[in-house]
Design a protein around this motif. Structure first.
Motif, PDB file in Angstrom:
ATOM      1  N   LEU A   1       0.823  -1.211   0.000  1.00  0.00           N
ATOM      2  CA  LEU A   1       0.000   0.000   0.000  1.00  0.00           C
ATOM      3  C   LEU A   1       0.860   1.265   0.000  1.00  0.00           C
ATOM      4  N   GLU A   2       1.924   1.251   0.786  1.00  0.00           N
ATOM      5  CA  GLU A   2       2.802   2.424   0.839  1.00  0.00           C
ATOM      6  C   GLU A   2       3.456   2.682  -0.514  1.00  0.00           C
ATOM      7  N   LYS A   3       3.819   1.609  -1.207  1.00  0.00           N
ATOM      8  CA  LYS A   3       4.450   1.764  -2.513  1.00  0.00           C
ATOM      9  C   LYS A   3       3.450   2.275  -3.550  1.00  0.00           C
ATOM     10  N   SER A   4       2.200   1.798  -3.441  1.00  0.00           N
ATOM     11  CA  SER A   4       1.203   2.168  -4.450  1.00  0.00           C
ATOM     12  C   SER A   4       0.658   3.579  -4.233  1.00  0.00           C
ATOM     13  N   GLN A   5       0.642   4.043  -3.008  1.00  0.00           N
ATOM     14  CA  GLN A   5       0.099   5.372  -2.739  1.00  0.00           C
ATOM     15  C   GLN A   5       1.169   6.430  -2.969  1.00  0.00           C
ATOM     16  N   GLU A   6       0.784   7.438  -3.690  1.00  0.00           N
ATOM     17  CA  GLU A   6       1.704   8.539  -3.940  1.00  0.00           C
ATOM     18  C   GLU A   6       1.396   9.653  -2.952  1.00  0.00           C
ATOM     19  N   PRO A   7       2.427  10.349  -2.466  1.00  0.00           N
ATOM     20  CA  PRO A   7       2.158  11.457  -1.558  1.00  0.00           C
ATOM     21  C   PRO A   7       1.433  12.580  -2.281  1.00  0.00           C
ATOM     22  N   ALA A   8       0.640  13.324  -1.552  1.00  0.00           N
ATOM     23  CA  ALA A   8      -0.137  14.415  -2.136  1.00  0.00           C
ATOM     24  C   ALA A   8       0.802  15.494  -2.654  1.00  0.00           C
ATOM     25  N   ALA A   9       0.402  16.143  -3.727  1.00  0.00           N
ATOM     26  CA  ALA A   9       1.242  17.161  -4.354  1.00  0.00           C
ATOM     27  C   ALA A   9       1.427  18.365  -3.448  1.00  0.00           C
ATOM     28  N   ASP A  10       0.388  18.682  -2.655  1.00  0.00           N
ATOM     29  CA  ASP A  10       0.492  19.860  -1.798  1.00  0.00           C
ATOM     30  C   ASP A  10       1.144  19.537  -0.458  1.00  0.00           C
ATOM     31  N   GLY A  11       1.480  18.295  -0.199  1.00  0.00           N
ATOM     32  CA  GLY A  11       2.171  17.906   1.017  1.00  0.00           C
ATOM     33  C   GLY A  11       1.247  17.641   2.186  1.00  0.00           C
ATOM     34  N   LYS A  12      -0.057  17.746   2.001  1.00  0.00           N
ATOM     35  CA  LYS A  12      -0.996  17.516   3.088  1.00  0.00           C
ATOM     36  C   LYS A  12      -1.347  16.036   3.172  1.00  0.00           C
ATOM     37  N   ILE A  13      -1.665  15.596   4.370  1.00  0.00           N
ATOM     38  CA  ILE A  13      -2.058  14.211   4.584  1.00  0.00           C
ATOM     39  C   ILE A  13      -3.539  14.091   4.284  1.00  0.00           C
ATOM     40  N   LYS A  14      -3.897  13.079   3.512  1.00  0.00           N
ATOM     41  CA  LYS A  14      -5.298  12.852   3.183  1.00  0.00           C
ATOM     42  C   LYS A  14      -5.768  11.600   3.909  1.00  0.00           C
TER      43      LYS A  14
END
Length: 152
Positions: free
Chosen positions: A75-88
């Protein structure tokens, strides 16, 4: 009279103090000027570095259906961090009533609530029976109108 300006003049240390500091290994601490400098926190770089293995959270599988360590890594590999740096955050999936189990503490709480409801019902029934019966006047009970009753 003009105000006199006061200035501090830093003199060189005497030789014997310099030699003594060298023997002891004394290191000069911060001065007033170094304390006035504005620190640069952008060079810290802690946010960009990946977590070490010992800093990652421990994954424990309590029940069947919980994620395993391998599934979390995927899951960590498949999820990309948000462009604005906020946690969703995602909404949690609601569990069906079949999956929820009553453990001993919740069973006890439920039994206590049921007993309390029964006791309340019994008290209400007793009060209703007393209301229907004769009203008995007891002279030993507290009364705030004794003087008025005696006068009549």
């Amino acid at each position: 009279m003009p105000k006199a300006k006061i200035a501090y003049v830093q003199n060189d240390e005497p030789d014997f103090i310099k030699k003594f500091k060298q023997k002891v290994g004394y290191k000069e601490g911060p001065t007033v000027d170094t304390k006035r400098e504005i620190p640069n926190f952008e060079d810290d770089g802690d946010e960009d570095r990946p977590d070490n293995d010992d800093e990652k959270p421990m994954i424990v599988q309590l029940r069947e259906g919980d994620l395993t360590a391998e599934e979390v890594e995927e899951l960590e590999k498949s999820q990309e961090p948000a462009a604005d740096g906020k946690i969703k955050f995602k909404k949690p999936v609601k569990r069906s009533g079949e999956e929820t189990e009553l453990n001993t503490s919740t069973k006890k709480k439920k039994e206590q609530k049921d007993e309390a409801k029964k006791e309340e019902k019994e008290k209400k029934d007793r009060k209703e029976k007393k209301k229907t019966g004769k009203a008995v006047k007891n002279s030993t009970l507290l009364s705030f109108n004794e003087e008025e009753e005696d006068a009549t």
